[in-house]
Write a protein that holds these residues in place. Structure first.
Motif, mmCIF file in Angstrom:
data_model
loop_
_atom_site.group_PDB
_atom_site.id
_atom_site.type_symbol
_atom_site.label_atom_id
_atom_site.label_comp_id
_atom_site.label_asym_id
_atom_site.label_seq_id
_atom_site.Cartn_x
_atom_site.Cartn_y
_atom_site.Cartn_z
ATOM 1 N N ASN A 284 45.005 -28.531 9.764
ATOM 2 C CA ASN A 284 45.277 -27.171 10.256
ATOM 3 C C ASN A 284 44.175 -26.185 9.864
ATOM 4 O O ASN A 284 44.422 -24.992 9.686
ATOM 5 C CB ASN A 284 46.625 -26.660 9.723
ATOM 6 C CG ASN A 284 47.792 -27.467 10.242
ATOM 7 O OD1 ASN A 284 47.830 -27.839 11.409
ATOM 8 N ND2 ASN A 284 48.752 -27.751 9.376
ATOM 9 N N ASP B 138 46.712 -26.036 -2.554
ATOM 10 C CA ASP B 138 47.755 -26.140 -1.539
ATOM 11 C C ASP B 138 48.321 -24.781 -1.141
ATOM 12 O O ASP B 138 48.530 -24.501 0.043
ATOM 13 C CB ASP B 138 48.864 -27.056 -2.059
ATOM 14 C CG ASP B 138 49.919 -27.323 -1.008
ATOM 15 O OD1 ASP B 138 51.055 -26.853 -1.181
ATOM 16 O OD2 ASP B 138 49.610 -27.996 -0.009
ATOM 17 N N ILE B 139 48.576 -23.906 -2.127
ATOM 18 C CA ILE B 139 49.210 -22.627 -1.802
ATOM 19 C C ILE B 139 48.275 -21.741 -0.977
ATOM 20 O O ILE B 139 48.730 -20.949 -0.145
ATOM 21 C CB ILE B 139 49.670 -21.882 -3.075
ATOM 22 C CG1 ILE B 139 48.492 -21.609 -4.014
ATOM 23 C CG2 ILE B 139 50.756 -22.661 -3.785
ATOM 24 C CD1 ILE B 139 48.875 -20.737 -5.204
ATOM 25 N N GLU C 3 45.931 -22.961 1.169
ATOM 26 C CA GLU C 3 45.845 -23.572 2.496
ATOM 27 C C GLU C 3 47.086 -23.263 3.321
ATOM 28 O O GLU C 3 46.989 -22.906 4.497
ATOM 29 C CB GLU C 3 45.651 -25.087 2.339
ATOM 30 C CG GLU C 3 45.259 -25.814 3.621
ATOM 31 C CD GLU C 3 46.457 -26.166 4.478
ATOM 32 O OE1 GLU C 3 46.325 -26.192 5.710
ATOM 33 O OE2 GLU C 3 47.537 -26.394 3.899
ATOM 34 N N LYS C 4 48.261 -23.371 2.715
ATOM 35 C CA LYS C 4 49.504 -23.119 3.441
ATOM 36 C C LYS C 4 49.660 -21.649 3.816
ATOM 37 O O LYS C 4 50.333 -21.321 4.797
ATOM 38 C CB LYS C 4 50.699 -23.580 2.612
ATOM 39 C CG LYS C 4 50.816 -25.099 2.519
ATOM 40 C CD LYS C 4 52.059 -25.515 1.758
ATOM 41 C CE LYS C 4 52.198 -27.035 1.746
ATOM 42 N NZ LYS C 4 53.397 -27.484 0.988
ATOM 43 N N ALA C 5 49.042 -20.766 3.039
ATOM 44 C CA ALA C 5 49.109 -19.333 3.338
ATOM 45 C C ALA C 5 48.078 -18.917 4.384
ATOM 46 O O ALA C 5 48.001 -17.740 4.741
ATOM 47 C CB ALA C 5 48.912 -18.526 2.058
ATOM 48 N N ARG D 35 41.856 -20.603 4.475
ATOM 49 C CA ARG D 35 41.215 -21.909 4.630
ATOM 50 C C ARG D 35 39.703 -21.828 4.742
ATOM 51 O O ARG D 35 39.011 -22.789 4.449
ATOM 52 C CB ARG D 35 41.773 -22.603 5.876
ATOM 53 C CG ARG D 35 43.270 -22.877 5.785
ATOM 54 C CD ARG D 35 43.879 -23.126 7.137
ATOM 55 N NE ARG D 35 45.310 -23.357 7.045
ATOM 56 C CZ ARG D 35 46.162 -23.143 8.033
ATOM 57 N NH1 ARG D 35 45.715 -22.696 9.199
ATOM 58 N NH2 ARG D 35 47.451 -23.371 7.866
ATOM 59 N N HIS E 267 53.547 -15.028 2.416
ATOM 60 C CA HIS E 267 53.828 -16.311 3.073
ATOM 61 C C HIS E 267 54.942 -17.064 2.354
ATOM 62 O O HIS E 267 55.805 -17.668 2.997
ATOM 63 C CB HIS E 267 52.562 -17.170 3.104
ATOM 64 C CG HIS E 267 52.760 -18.504 3.746
ATOM 65 N ND1 HIS E 267 52.759 -18.682 5.115
ATOM 66 C CD2 HIS E 267 52.986 -19.733 3.200
ATOM 67 C CE1 HIS E 267 52.966 -19.957 5.391
ATOM 68 N NE2 HIS E 267 53.107 -20.618 4.250
ATOM 69 N N PHE E 268 54.930 -17.015 1.030
ATOM 70 C CA PHE E 268 55.949 -17.713 0.240
ATOM 71 C C PHE E 268 56.999 -16.718 -0.256
ATOM 72 O O PHE E 268 57.318 -16.687 -1.445
ATOM 73 C CB PHE E 268 55.297 -18.413 -0.961
ATOM 74 C CG PHE E 268 54.377 -19.540 -0.605
ATOM 75 C CD1 PHE E 268 54.865 -20.811 -0.342
ATOM 76 C CD2 PHE E 268 53.008 -19.330 -0.525
ATOM 77 C CE1 PHE E 268 54.008 -21.853 -0.025
ATOM 78 C CE2 PHE E 268 52.142 -20.365 -0.210
ATOM 79 C CZ PHE E 268 52.646 -21.634 0.048
#
Length: 261
Positions: free
Chosen positions: A110, A180-181, A183-185, A188, A214-215
């Motif tokens: 992604n 990870d946090i 990238e997911k937010a 990138r 995001h979280f």
């Protein structure tokens, strides 16, 4: 066939057997078990079902170095894949399939990258989510030793650089970064941590706001975000930082579109 010399049998293998595989292998990699079966059949044919008299590495070695010149199916597959990349990177080679390739390349992790994707270190878990052709194509690029990496020279080129799994952004112990946090937010690329209208990178509190938004249902410790943020900033090459600190995105420069027929 029984009267053929060993070199004659090798000639038969190259011209009448493995040559029929190249067209298929150019678009569909052979599974490892298929390669092993074909290699076993080749060895049996060369030695007439008797134990091999020389090592396999000698069999696939070049004739000038004392080998028999039998193609290495695995390396041949990678070579055929790299022929696609040579056309992909050539700006004078215009065709519609480049747009299709860019679409699938953007699916990797992604990250929404196409050409810039070839600057990163590929992760197996991400590759497995791509179509078979692309999951084989990208590792083929990694096999090229000592290939010259084009360093970004403009602000836009720096912004297109991925933050994670990027061979140019490494920690003190020589490892690529991946958080990870971030990238997911959606953080990138370097573009995601710089100001749009003035030089410099976003401050920590802005990054924390992006991630915590995001979280929103999960508690994210600011100390963790800060630790990752500090590492990222410290690992970005100095030459890139100089470009970031002296330029900004004014909206006048856009990424070039692929030329299509």
């Amino acid at each position: 066939m029984r009267r053929l010399s060993i070199h004659g049998r090798c000639f038969v293998i190259q011209c009448l057997i493995v040559s029929q595989l190249w067209y298929t292998m150019a678009v569909l990699p052979l599974p490892e078990w298929v390669q092993n079966d074909i290699n076993n059949m080749i060895i049996k044919f060369i030695w007439r079902n008797k134990p091999s008299a020389i090592k396999y590495n000698t069999i696939i070695g070049g004739k000038k170095s004392g080998g028999l010149g039998i193609p290495n199916l695995k390396l041949k597959g990678h070579a055929l894949a790299l022929k696609w990349l040579r056309k992909f990177f050539c700006p004078e080679y215009c065709c519609n399939w480049k747009a299709t390739m860019c679409y699938f390349l953007r699916q990797y992790g992604n990250l929404e990258l196409d050409y810039a994707l070839f600057n990163i270190h590929f992760v197996k878990s991400f590759l497995e989510k791509l179509p078979v052709f692309y999951s084989f194509l990208l590792p083929s690029w990694d096999l090229i030793k000592n290939h010259k990496r084009n360093e970004p020279e403009t602000f836009l080129e720096v912004c297109n650089e991925p933050l994670f799994n990027n061979k140019a952004i490494i920690s003190n112990d020589g490892k690529v970064l991946y958080y990870d946090i971030y990238e997911k937010a959606g953080i990138r690329k370097i573009f995601d941590i710089v100001y749009y209208v003035k030089p410099g990178v976003l401050p920590l509190h802005s990054i924390y706001d992006i991630i915590s938004t995001h979280f929103e249902d999960t508690e994210i410790r600011e100390a963790t975000v800060e630790r990752f943020y500090t590492t990222i900033i410290n690992c970005i090459p100095l030459s890139w930082k100089n470009i970031i600190d002296h330029d900004c995105f004014d909206g006048s420069v856009k990424e070039p579109n692929l030329a299509l027929e």
